[in-house]
Design a protein around this motif. Structure first.
Motif, PDB file in Angstrom:
ATOM      1  N   GLN A   1       2.796   1.589  -3.376  1.00  0.00           N
ATOM      2  CA  GLN A   1       1.974   1.988  -4.519  1.00  0.00           C
ATOM      3  C   GLN A   1       1.565   3.460  -4.461  1.00  0.00           C
ATOM      4  O   GLN A   1       1.229   4.049  -5.470  1.00  0.00           O
ATOM      5  CB  GLN A   1       0.766   1.055  -4.657  1.00  0.00           C
ATOM      6  CG  GLN A   1       1.224  -0.340  -5.036  1.00  0.00           C
ATOM      7  CD  GLN A   1       0.141  -1.304  -5.531  1.00  0.00           C
ATOM      8  OE1 GLN A   1       0.409  -2.157  -6.354  1.00  0.00           O
ATOM      9  NE2 GLN A   1      -1.065  -1.184  -5.026  1.00  0.00           N
ATOM     10  N   LYS A   2       1.633   4.040  -3.255  1.00  0.00           N
ATOM     11  CA  LYS A   2       1.317   5.478  -3.147  1.00  0.00           C
ATOM     12  C   LYS A   2       2.495   6.292  -3.646  1.00  0.00           C
ATOM     13  O   LYS A   2       2.372   7.463  -3.963  1.00  0.00           O
ATOM     14  CB  LYS A   2       1.064   5.833  -1.684  1.00  0.00           C
ATOM     15  CG  LYS A   2      -0.314   5.457  -1.233  1.00  0.00           C
ATOM     16  CD  LYS A   2      -0.644   6.156   0.076  1.00  0.00           C
ATOM     17  CE  LYS A   2      -1.983   5.679   0.580  1.00  0.00           C
ATOM     18  NZ  LYS A   2      -1.945   5.211   1.946  1.00  0.00           N
ATOM     19  N   ARG A   3       3.680   5.680  -3.662  1.00  0.00           N
ATOM     20  CA  ARG A   3       4.890   6.456  -3.916  1.00  0.00           C
ATOM     21  C   ARG A   3       5.523   6.259  -5.290  1.00  0.00           C
ATOM     22  O   ARG A   3       6.090   7.189  -5.847  1.00  0.00           O
ATOM     23  CB  ARG A   3       5.902   6.091  -2.824  1.00  0.00           C
ATOM     24  CG  ARG A   3       6.787   7.265  -2.549  1.00  0.00           C
ATOM     25  CD  ARG A   3       7.569   7.150  -1.329  1.00  0.00           C
ATOM     26  NE  ARG A   3       8.915   7.603  -1.641  1.00  0.00           N
ATOM     27  CZ  ARG A   3       9.901   7.603  -0.807  1.00  0.00           C
ATOM     28  NH1 ARG A   3       9.726   7.158   0.411  1.00  0.00           N
ATOM     29  NH2 ARG A   3      11.090   8.040  -1.173  1.00  0.00           N
TER      30      ARG A   3
ATOM     31  N   GLN B   1       2.429  -0.816 -11.818  1.00  0.00           N
ATOM     32  CA  GLN B   1       3.465  -0.253 -10.934  1.00  0.00           C
ATOM     33  C   GLN B   1       4.524  -1.267 -10.538  1.00  0.00           C
ATOM     34  O   GLN B   1       5.701  -0.959 -10.469  1.00  0.00           O
ATOM     35  CB  GLN B   1       2.818   0.283  -9.646  1.00  0.00           C
ATOM     36  CG  GLN B   1       2.119   1.601  -9.805  1.00  0.00           C
ATOM     37  CD  GLN B   1       1.514   2.026  -8.491  1.00  0.00           C
ATOM     38  OE1 GLN B   1       0.652   1.330  -7.961  1.00  0.00           O
ATOM     39  NE2 GLN B   1       1.945   3.142  -7.965  1.00  0.00           N
TER      40      GLN B   1
ATOM     41  N   ASP C   1      -1.152  -3.304  -8.243  1.00  0.00           N
ATOM     42  CA  ASP C   1      -1.395  -2.669  -9.534  1.00  0.00           C
ATOM     43  C   ASP C   1      -0.205  -3.051 -10.414  1.00  0.00           C
ATOM     44  O   ASP C   1       0.902  -2.547 -10.228  1.00  0.00           O
ATOM     45  CB  ASP C   1      -1.478  -1.147  -9.360  1.00  0.00           C
ATOM     46  CG  ASP C   1      -1.729  -0.437 -10.683  1.00  0.00           C
ATOM     47  OD1 ASP C   1      -1.555  -1.062 -11.748  1.00  0.00           O
ATOM     48  OD2 ASP C   1      -2.092   0.764 -10.645  1.00  0.00           O
TER      49      ASP C   1
ATOM     50  N   ASN D   1       0.828  -1.194   0.000  1.00  0.00           N
ATOM     51  CA  ASN D   1       0.000   0.000   0.000  1.00  0.00           C
ATOM     52  C   ASN D   1       0.872   1.257   0.000  1.00  0.00           C
ATOM     53  O   ASN D   1       0.669   2.201  -0.776  1.00  0.00           O
ATOM     54  CB  ASN D   1      -0.882  -0.072   1.256  1.00  0.00           C
ATOM     55  CG  ASN D   1      -1.952   0.965   1.236  1.00  0.00           C
ATOM     56  OD1 ASN D   1      -2.361   1.408   0.166  1.00  0.00           O
ATOM     57  ND2 ASN D   1      -2.383   1.388   2.415  1.00  0.00           N
ATOM     58  N   ARG D   2       1.871   1.243   0.852  1.00  0.00           N
ATOM     59  CA  ARG D   2       2.802   2.371   0.968  1.00  0.00           C
ATOM     60  C   ARG D   2       3.586   2.584  -0.331  1.00  0.00           C
ATOM     61  O   ARG D   2       3.736   3.699  -0.821  1.00  0.00           O
ATOM     62  CB  ARG D   2       3.772   2.014   2.098  1.00  0.00           C
ATOM     63  CG  ARG D   2       4.314   3.185   2.803  1.00  0.00           C
ATOM     64  CD  ARG D   2       5.204   2.725   3.927  1.00  0.00           C
ATOM     65  NE  ARG D   2       5.827   3.905   4.456  1.00  0.00           N
ATOM     66  CZ  ARG D   2       5.778   4.253   5.707  1.00  0.00           C
ATOM     67  NH1 ARG D   2       5.123   3.514   6.567  1.00  0.00           N
ATOM     68  NH2 ARG D   2       6.387   5.337   6.119  1.00  0.00           N
TER      69      ARG D   2
ATOM     70  N   CYS E   1      11.755   2.436  -1.916  1.00  0.00           N
ATOM     71  CA  CYS E   1      11.227   3.453  -2.854  1.00  0.00           C
ATOM     72  C   CYS E   1      12.342   4.403  -3.286  1.00  0.00           C
ATOM     73  O   CYS E   1      12.409   4.802  -4.455  1.00  0.00           O
ATOM     74  CB  CYS E   1      10.112   4.268  -2.205  1.00  0.00           C
ATOM     75  SG  CYS E   1       8.605   3.348  -2.008  1.00  0.00           S
TER      76      CYS E   1
END
Ligand code: PEP
Length: 262
Positions: free
Chosen positions: A30-32, A61, A58, A27-28, A249
């Motif tokens: 994919q936000k970045r 990504q 996703d 989750n973290r 990331c």
């Protein structure tokens, strides 16, 4: 010169994270990270988390990799998981990691069968090879690389070699090793050249040029750029440093900057 090969940044979580923890990490992440295939971001998650992650991920990504599997497709093999059972979750699979070779005594034959099983099931094997500290000390690095490469690719035809990724991981540089030492870029460049020469010997020069070669061993956010700048290195396999989503990331962002600048 721009490389015709894609860049890969692969996290090897090893035996860490429950499915819930893995899901929070994804989750973290994919936000970045932006969508896109260069670099191709891959998470080698524990088998127990693959289904959960595959429902959440996703794929524009990032993608998933298996860390391990048994090479037969089905049958009376209590406790094992075949690649055919998890192939709908993953696009890649690690094969021949040194922890499997030396802790679990996986043989060259097992490794060759796993590479073949992955290809047969439409999964890209990431064949990990690399010399031990002793082999290095004895001047046997090139022989160890040749030996692991030729035996690991024993079942792979000229048509299928384009479906394989090689990860050069000198055992002495992997952080889980008691006396781990980070490898010098010059050593990695030399090993990369040996691997490409060996591939050319096995499959021809043009085919050898197309195979991605990654580096893995104690890479962190501070050292990633230096390794990504090595000529002929097409990405990184990251163990310890991939356990913190922000660090991973940051490495992905570094790879995007360096490889897209070239
Ligand atoms: C690995 O085990 O594949 C690896 C590269 O680990 P680390 O980055 O922790 O050295």
């Amino acid at each position: 010169m721009t490389s015709p090969r894609k860049t890969y940044i692969i996290a090897n979580w090893k035996m860490n994270f429950t499915p819930g923890e893995a899901s929070l990490y994804l989750n973290r992440l994919q936000k970045r990270i932006p969508a896109g295939r260069n670099p191709q971001v891959v998470l080698a998650a524990p088998t127990v988390a693959l289904q959960t992650l595959s429902l959440q991920i996703d794929r524009r990504q990032c993608k998933l990799a298996a860390q391990n599997f048994y090479w037969r497709d089905y049958g009376a093999f209590t406790g094992e998981t075949s690649i055919s059972q998890i192939r709908s979750f993953v696009d890649y699979a690690l094969v021949g990691h040194s922890e499997r070779r030396y802790i679990f005594n996986e043989s060259q034959e097992d490794i060759a069968q796993k590479v073949a099983a992955a290809i047969r099931n439409g999964v890209t094997p990431v064949l990990c090879i690399g010399e031990t500290a002793l082999e290095r000390k004895d001047g046997e690095t090139a022989a160890a690389i040749y030996n692991q490469l030729t035996s690991g690719l024993h079942e792979v035809s000229k048509e299928d070699i384009s479906k394989v990724i090689i990860a050069y991981e000198p055992v002495w540089a992997i952080s889980s090793n008691k006396n781990a030492k980070p490898a010098k870029p010059a050593d990695i460049e030399k090993a990369q050249m040996i691997i490409r020469q060996d591939l050319a010997h096995l499959y021809g020069k043009d085919i050898a040029e197309a195979v991605p070669i990654l580096y893995g061993g104690s890479v962190n956010a501070d050292t990633a750029a230096g390794y990504l700048e090595i000529e002929g290195i097409d990405g990184l396999l990251i163990g310890g440093a991939s356990l913190i989503a922000d660090t991973f990331c940051a490495i992905v962002e570094t790879a995007k900057r360096i490889k897209n600048e070239r």
